[in-house]
Design an enzyme around this catalytic site. Structure first.
Site, PDB file in Angstrom:
ATOM      1  N   ARG A  34       0.819  -1.206   0.000  1.00  0.00           N
ATOM      2  CA  ARG A  34       0.000   0.000   0.000  1.00  0.00           C
ATOM      3  C   ARG A  34       0.859   1.265   0.000  1.00  0.00           C
ATOM      4  NH1 ARG A  34      -4.139   2.561   4.490  1.00  0.00           N
ATOM      5  NH2 ARG A  34      -5.618   3.503   3.023  1.00  0.00           N
ATOM      6  N   SER A  66      -7.468   7.225  -0.654  1.00  0.00           N
ATOM      7  CA  SER A  66      -7.260   5.788  -0.556  1.00  0.00           C
ATOM      8  C   SER A  66      -8.206   5.303   0.536  1.00  0.00           C
ATOM      9  CB  SER A  66      -5.803   5.470  -0.200  1.00  0.00           C
ATOM     10  OG  SER A  66      -5.611   4.074  -0.080  1.00  0.00           O
ATOM     11  N   SER A  67      -9.157   4.458   0.167  1.00  0.00           N
ATOM     12  CA  SER A  67     -10.228   4.081   1.085  1.00  0.00           C
ATOM     13  C   SER A  67      -9.706   3.292   2.278  1.00  0.00           C
ATOM     14  CB  SER A  67     -11.277   3.240   0.342  1.00  0.00           C
ATOM     15  OG  SER A  67     -11.834   3.962  -0.725  1.00  0.00           O
ATOM     16  N   GLN A  68     -10.507   3.253   3.339  1.00  0.00           N
ATOM     17  CA  GLN A  68     -10.165   2.473   4.515  1.00  0.00           C
ATOM     18  C   GLN A  68     -10.018   1.010   4.111  1.00  0.00           C
ATOM     19  OE1 GLN A  68     -13.225   2.304   7.479  1.00  0.00           O
ATOM     20  NE2 GLN A  68     -11.865   1.556   9.077  1.00  0.00           N
ATOM     21  N   PRO A  69      -8.916   0.357   4.461  1.00  0.00           N
ATOM     22  CA  PRO A  69      -8.707  -1.040   4.056  1.00  0.00           C
ATOM     23  C   PRO A  69      -9.837  -1.986   4.445  1.00  0.00           C
ATOM     24  CG  PRO A  69      -6.641  -0.115   4.810  1.00  0.00           C
ATOM     25  CD  PRO A  69      -7.701   0.930   5.079  1.00  0.00           C
TER      26      PRO A  69
END
Length: 415
Positions: A34, A66-69
């Site tokens: 990431r 970048s979205s929350q995993p």
């Protein structure tokens, strides 16, 4: 700081505390770095289970992230990607989600990612190259149109909030395919996995799973009428109105505080239940509903939900009046002993401004109806999507949300 597999494993462990993560998806998160897709972000932040804003507009509002995993993993689980699948992604972001998709599809699959922002397209391509990720084509274009040149697709996923389902997405999906979209349900977003309903040719699509989510909304033809308005810049007091009305009179109503009494709702003092369950019910049954939030201010009454110092409440706004959910102490001894709250708290509806008392009564009535219905939550929600040109026959009590291209029928079959 050196990035180690241990950091990725720690992130994965945190994700698994919040949602189920399948083995293939877990391995993808351990494999894809990431931090390569967030080169300007400190790695200790990259490997937290948090959304990371990567671009803002001229007004300071986020336009890409970048979205929350955790939600990424949950949506990938909804998508159920198989080795060899062809996947269309709407919204490239940093390219990280496309890299995860490419890992899941394997060498026999292909991923096409479309984004309206040329800067994001260039950055995603560069990040994918730096990560050594192949099998992804990043295209500059309006995601509303999909990407017909690569169709048909076995899976389609949108990583931006959509007010409606674009006809192109459904047309470009192969028979037996699945689409996952953060779909607007009159101001409330839910990640909806849809498949074409079996044994019929009418064009109806039915949900196979629904999850809570929150994404930046699409720009362009699929943008909805919703409106955000900052009522007080000093405290950050902001109102969200899903139908785009202006907020005239709301601030003066809150300042007036003219209602004589609060109205009991019977709702539990549980933020998850309130905002995953009742707020969703309110949104699809009450066209005048709204949300207010405030960071560190005092204009809002004590709110049922506080996140990172921001108070959030839902309610009904009509004319110059407004009613909100608030928490208040009842005066009764909680009986929990030393070190615990001494008085019982309850969620009540309190009105402000013209007709505030009437609105509070109506808000409390919605709460009682939700409780009587069995407290339906997101995980029991079912959505049928029909073409807007189609006549929809449902039970009289079924909420219908009419969009430009589709009509959504909202039910809770388990209740």
């Amino acid at each position: 700081m050196t990035v180690t597999r241990a950091m990725r494993q720690a992130l994965l462990a945190e994700m698994r505390r919040h949602t189920g993560v399948g083995d293939a998806i877990a391995e993808a998160f351990l494999t894809v770095p990431r931090h390569v897709f967030l080169p300007e972000t400190p790695v200790e932040q990259v490997y937290r289970d948090e959304v990371i804003v990567t671009k803002r507009g001229a007004d300071g509002m986020p336009t890409s992230s970048s979205s929350q995993p955790t939600i990424m993993a949950a949506m990938l689980g909804q998508l159920a990607v198989r080795p060899g699948d062809r996947v269309l992604e709407i919204g490239a972001g940093t390219g990280f989600n496309a890299a995860l998709l490419a890992t899941l599809t394997g060498s026999g699959g292909e991923v096409v990612s479309v984004d309206i922002d040329p800067d994001l397209v260039d950055a995603a391509r560069s990040n994918l190259e730096d990560a050594g990720c192949s099998g992804v084509t990043v295209v500059a274009g309006d995601g509303t149109d999909g990407f017909a040149a690569g169709a048909p697709y076995d899976r389609i996923i949108a990583t931006v909030g959509a007010w409606d389902l674009a006809p192109a997405w459904l047309e470009q999906l192969a028979p037996g395919g699945r689409i996952v979209v953060p779909l607007d349900l009159y101001g409330v977003q839910r990640s909806v996995a849809l498949e074409r309903a079996p044994r019929q040719t009418s064009g109806r699509w039915g949900s196979v799973s629904v999850l809570s989510c929150g994404f930046m909304r699409m720009r362009g033809p699929l943008a909805g009428p919703e409106r955000y308005e900052v009522l007080d810049p000093a405290t950050g007091l902001t109102i969200f109105l899903p139908d785009g009305r202006d907020a005239h009179g709301v601030l003066s109503a809150l300042e007036g505080r003219v209602t004589a009494r609060a109205v009991a709702t019977g709702l539990p003092v549980d933020p998850t239940v309130l905002f995953d369950g009742f707020s969703l019910w309110l949104a699809v049954h009450e066209p005048r509903w709204c949300t207010l939030w405030e960071a560190g201010g005092t204009r809002l009454p004590p709110s049922p939900l506080t996140m990172q110092g921001t108070s959030v409440s839902a309610g009904i706004r009509d004319g110059g009046g407004i009613a909100l959910l608030t928490t208040e102490k009842t005066g009764r001894d909680a009986g929990w002993g030393v070190g615990y709250p001494s008085q019982v708290e309850e969620v009540v509806a309190r009105g402000y401004g013209p007709d505030g008392m009437r609105l509070a009564d109506e808000l409390a009535a919605h709460a009682r109806t939700w409780l009587a219905a069995g407290r339906p939550m997101t995980d029991t929600l079912h959505i049928d999507a029909y073409p807007a040109t189609m006549s929809v026959s449902t039970a009289p009590t079924t909420p219908l949300l009419e969009k430009r291209h589709t009509t959504l029928a909202i039910t809770w079959p388990a209740c």
